[in-house]
Scaffold this motif. Structure first.
Motif, PDB file in Angstrom:
ATOM      1  N   SER A  40       0.826  -1.213   0.000  1.00 21.77           N
ATOM      2  CA  SER A  40       0.000   0.000   0.000  1.00 21.77           C
ATOM      3  C   SER A  40       0.858   1.260   0.000  1.00 21.77           C
ATOM      4  CB  SER A  40      -0.929  -0.003   1.219  1.00 21.77           C
ATOM      5  OG  SER A  40      -0.152  -0.052   2.401  1.00 21.77           O
ATOM      6  N   ILE A  41       2.180   1.067   0.053  1.00 20.12           N
ATOM      7  CA  ILE A  41       3.081   2.226   0.041  1.00 20.12           C
ATOM      8  C   ILE A  41       3.984   2.143  -1.191  1.00 20.12           C
ATOM      9  CG2 ILE A  41       3.006   2.472   2.557  1.00 20.12           C
ATOM     10  CD1 ILE A  41       5.794   1.183   2.678  1.00 20.12           C
ATOM     11  N   ASN A  42       4.780   3.162  -1.386  1.00 20.79           N
ATOM     12  CA  ASN A  42       5.732   3.179  -2.488  1.00 20.79           C
ATOM     13  C   ASN A  42       6.562   1.888  -2.452  1.00 20.79           C
ATOM     14  OD1 ASN A  42       8.703   3.678  -3.239  1.00 20.79           O
ATOM     15  ND2 ASN A  42       7.636   5.358  -4.266  1.00 20.79           N
ATOM     16  N   PRO A  43       6.685   1.174  -3.588  1.00 22.21           N
ATOM     17  CA  PRO A  43       7.402  -0.110  -3.590  1.00 22.21           C
ATOM     18  C   PRO A  43       8.842  -0.014  -3.075  1.00 22.21           C
ATOM     19  CG  PRO A  43       6.209   0.166  -5.640  1.00 22.21           C
ATOM     20  CD  PRO A  43       6.096   1.464  -4.902  1.00 22.21           C
ATOM     21  N   TYR A  44       9.544   1.068  -3.410  1.00 27.01           N
ATOM     22  CA  TYR A  44      10.913   1.208  -2.907  1.00 27.01           C
ATOM     23  C   TYR A  44      10.918   1.349  -1.384  1.00 27.01           C
ATOM     24  CZ  TYR A  44      15.644   2.709  -2.107  1.00 27.01           C
ATOM     25  OH  TYR A  44      16.929   2.791  -1.620  1.00 27.01           O
ATOM     26  N   ASP A  45       9.984   2.134  -0.861  1.00 28.52           N
ATOM     27  CA  ASP A  45       9.896   2.299   0.591  1.00 28.52           C
ATOM     28  C   ASP A  45       9.578   0.967   1.262  1.00 28.52           C
ATOM     29  OD1 ASP A  45      10.431   4.986   0.267  1.00 28.52           O
ATOM     30  OD2 ASP A  45       8.332   5.606   0.448  1.00 28.52           O
ATOM     31  N   ARG A  46       8.678   0.192   0.659  1.00 29.30           N
ATOM     32  CA  ARG A  46       8.331  -1.108   1.223  1.00 29.30           C
ATOM     33  C   ARG A  46       9.538  -2.051   1.171  1.00 29.30           C
ATOM     34  NH1 ARG A  46       6.875  -4.190   4.962  1.00 29.30           N
ATOM     35  NH2 ARG A  46       6.148  -6.227   4.298  1.00 29.30           N
ATOM     36  N   ALA A  47      10.253  -2.054   0.044  1.00 31.14           N
ATOM     37  CA  ALA A  47      11.435  -2.912  -0.081  1.00 31.14           C
ATOM     38  C   ALA A  47      12.469  -2.539   0.983  1.00 31.14           C
ATOM     39  CB  ALA A  47      12.029  -2.800  -1.477  1.00 31.14           C
ATOM     40  N   THR A  48      12.637  -1.250   1.218  1.00 33.72           N
ATOM     41  CA  THR A  48      13.576  -0.790   2.236  1.00 33.72           C
ATOM     42  C   THR A  48      13.139  -1.265   3.623  1.00 33.72           C
ATOM     43  OG1 THR A  48      14.131   1.136   0.895  1.00 33.72           O
ATOM     44  CG2 THR A  48      14.695   1.250   3.224  1.00 33.72           C
ATOM     45  N   GLU A  53      13.465  -5.361   8.120  1.00 34.27           N
ATOM     46  CA  GLU A  53      12.752  -6.423   8.837  1.00 34.27           C
ATOM     47  C   GLU A  53      13.507  -7.748   8.772  1.00 34.27           C
ATOM     48  OE1 GLU A  53       8.783  -6.690   7.223  1.00 34.27           O
ATOM     49  OE2 GLU A  53       8.394  -4.576   7.663  1.00 34.27           O
ATOM     50  N   LEU A  54      14.134  -8.007   7.616  1.00 36.36           N
ATOM     51  CA  LEU A  54      14.883  -9.254   7.433  1.00 36.36           C
ATOM     52  C   LEU A  54      16.308  -9.154   7.986  1.00 36.36           C
ATOM     53  CD1 LEU A  54      13.770 -10.202   3.802  1.00 36.36           C
ATOM     54  CD2 LEU A  54      12.923 -11.145   5.977  1.00 36.36           C
ATOM     55  N   LYS A  55      16.615  -8.024   8.627  1.00 37.56           N
ATOM     56  CA  LYS A  55      17.922  -7.782   9.243  1.00 37.56           C
ATOM     57  C   LYS A  55      19.068  -7.823   8.229  1.00 37.56           C
ATOM     58  CE  LYS A  55      16.442  -9.570  13.726  1.00 37.56           C
ATOM     59  NZ  LYS A  55      15.744  -8.418  14.100  1.00 37.56           N
ATOM     60  N   MET A  56      18.746  -7.455   6.998  1.00 37.78           N
ATOM     61  CA  MET A  56      19.773  -7.456   5.958  1.00 37.78           C
ATOM     62  C   MET A  56      20.761  -6.314   6.153  1.00 37.78           C
ATOM     63  SD  MET A  56      17.837  -8.834   2.648  1.00 37.78           S
ATOM     64  CE  MET A  56      19.435  -9.145   1.925  1.00 37.78           C
ATOM     65  N   ASP A  57      20.362  -5.313   6.918  1.00 42.16           N
ATOM     66  CA  ASP A  57      21.242  -4.178   7.202  1.00 42.16           C
ATOM     67  C   ASP A  57      22.187  -4.486   8.357  1.00 42.16           C
ATOM     68  OD1 ASP A  57      19.065  -4.302   8.922  1.00 42.16           O
ATOM     69  OD2 ASP A  57      18.913  -2.136   9.147  1.00 42.16           O
ATOM     70  N   GLU A  58      22.137  -5.716   8.872  1.00 44.48           N
ATOM     71  CA  GLU A  58      22.995  -6.095   9.992  1.00 44.48           C
ATOM     72  C   GLU A  58      24.170  -6.970   9.566  1.00 44.48           C
ATOM     73  OE1 GLU A  58      20.664  -7.652  13.232  1.00 44.48           O
ATOM     74  OE2 GLU A  58      19.245  -5.976  13.126  1.00 44.48           O
ATOM     75  N   THR A  59      24.366  -7.164   8.264  1.00 42.43           N
ATOM     76  CA  THR A  59      25.521  -7.955   7.833  1.00 42.43           C
ATOM     77  C   THR A  59      26.797  -7.180   8.157  1.00 42.43           C
ATOM     78  OG1 THR A  59      25.477  -7.082   5.577  1.00 42.43           O
ATOM     79  CG2 THR A  59      24.254  -9.137   5.984  1.00 42.43           C
ATOM     80  N   ASN A  63      26.815  -5.831   2.958  1.00 39.16           N
ATOM     81  CA  ASN A  63      26.806  -6.324   1.587  1.00 39.16           C
ATOM     82  C   ASN A  63      25.619  -7.237   1.302  1.00 39.16           C
ATOM     83  OD1 ASN A  63      27.707  -8.463   3.133  1.00 39.16           O
ATOM     84  ND2 ASN A  63      29.581  -8.803   1.986  1.00 39.16           N
ATOM     85  N   GLY A  64      24.486  -6.897   1.873  1.00 39.24           N
ATOM     86  CA  GLY A  64      23.256  -7.628   1.600  1.00 39.24           C
ATOM     87  C   GLY A  64      22.551  -7.070   0.370  1.00 39.24           C
ATOM     88  N   VAL A  65      21.861  -7.980  -0.345  1.00 40.88           N
ATOM     89  CA  VAL A  65      21.077  -7.596  -1.518  1.00 40.88           C
ATOM     90  C   VAL A  65      19.705  -8.253  -1.385  1.00 40.88           C
ATOM     91  CG1 VAL A  65      20.856  -7.776  -4.024  1.00 40.88           C
ATOM     92  CG2 VAL A  65      23.112  -7.432  -3.004  1.00 40.88           C
ATOM     93  N   LEU A  66      18.666  -7.442  -1.487  1.00 42.34           N
ATOM     94  CA  LEU A  66      17.291  -7.938  -1.437  1.00 42.34           C
ATOM     95  C   LEU A  66      16.627  -7.742  -2.787  1.00 42.34           C
ATOM     96  CD1 LEU A  66      14.732  -8.931   0.123  1.00 42.34           C
ATOM     97  CD2 LEU A  66      14.246  -6.506   0.550  1.00 42.34           C
ATOM     98  N   ILE A  67      15.975  -8.798  -3.257  1.00 43.05           N
ATOM     99  CA  ILE A  67      15.101  -8.688  -4.432  1.00 43.05           C
ATOM    100  C   ILE A  67      13.686  -8.794  -3.892  1.00 43.05           C
ATOM    101  CG2 ILE A  67      14.419  -9.684  -6.630  1.00 43.05           C
ATOM    102  CD1 ILE A  67      17.313 -10.776  -6.860  1.00 43.05           C
ATOM    103  N   TYR A  68      12.951  -7.698  -4.010  1.00 43.66           N
ATOM    104  CA  TYR A  68      11.594  -7.579  -3.466  1.00 43.66           C
ATOM    105  C   TYR A  68      10.583  -7.592  -4.603  1.00 43.66           C
ATOM    106  CZ  TYR A  68       7.400  -5.240  -1.808  1.00 43.66           C
ATOM    107  OH  TYR A  68       6.107  -4.919  -1.534  1.00 43.66           O
ATOM    108  N   LEU A  69       9.530  -8.403  -4.463  1.00 40.44           N
ATOM    109  CA  LEU A  69       8.458  -8.450  -5.460  1.00 40.44           C
ATOM    110  C   LEU A  69       7.105  -8.270  -4.797  1.00 40.44           C
ATOM    111  CD1 LEU A  69      10.656 -10.878  -6.309  1.00 40.44           C
ATOM    112  CD2 LEU A  69       9.144 -10.948  -8.254  1.00 40.44           C
TER     113      LEU A  69
END
Length: 145
Positions: A40-48, A53-59, A63-69
């Motif tokens: 319901s929000i901007n897709p980039y904002d949701r992906a961020t 949420e997935l703690k990808m910013d804690e590596t 060097n984390g990469v998320l592919i969001y669909l």
């Protein structure tokens, strides 16, 4: 069954998880795929938000990469953390997006994801090669929202 559950077959999901395993084999980088029905929000904002949420910013090396669909919305976003974004070519994620989109337009979502994962893995390997003692910091499983 929701569209998220129908988006990929179990076999396709396993092929994507295997592509993540292969892509991460020679790098300390982390790749995740997240699929949800809609946002319901901007897709980039949701992906961020999902990235956090997935703690990808804690590596350790950022060097984390998320592919969001968001499947019903026909949106996908590739989010790289600061460590990888600071090193890849300025158009790398756009080129990766285009490679994926060409498969998506043909209805081959599994292959588009695999292509994007392997392409990201190549860059992660270049800039963040696997070193003795590196561990898989995040699961390779596809997350769903």
């Amino acid at each position: 069954m929701s569209k998220v559950e129908e988006f990929l077959s179990k076999e396709e999901e396993q092929e994507i998880v295997e592509a993540i395993r292969i892509a991460e084999k020679n790098t300390s980088g982390e790749i995740r795929v997240h699929i949800e029905k809609t946002t319901s929000i901007n897709p980039y904002d949701r992906a961020t938000a999902v990235f956090h949420e997935l703690k990808m910013d804690e590596t350790e090396l950022k060097n984390g990469v998320l592919i969001y669909l968001a499947v019903d919305d026909h949106h996908f976003i590739i989010c790289g953390d600061k460590g990888i974004n600071d090193l890849v070519e300025p158009d790398f994620w756009d080129c990766t997006r285009d490679v994926m989109a060409s498969q998506f337009k043909k209805g081959d979502f599994k292959q588009g994801l695999v292509d994007g994962i392997l392409r990201a893995g190549e860059r992660l390997q270049k800039y963040f090669p696997w070193l003795e003692g590196d561990t898989n910091e995040l699961t390779n499983e596809i997350s769903k929202g």
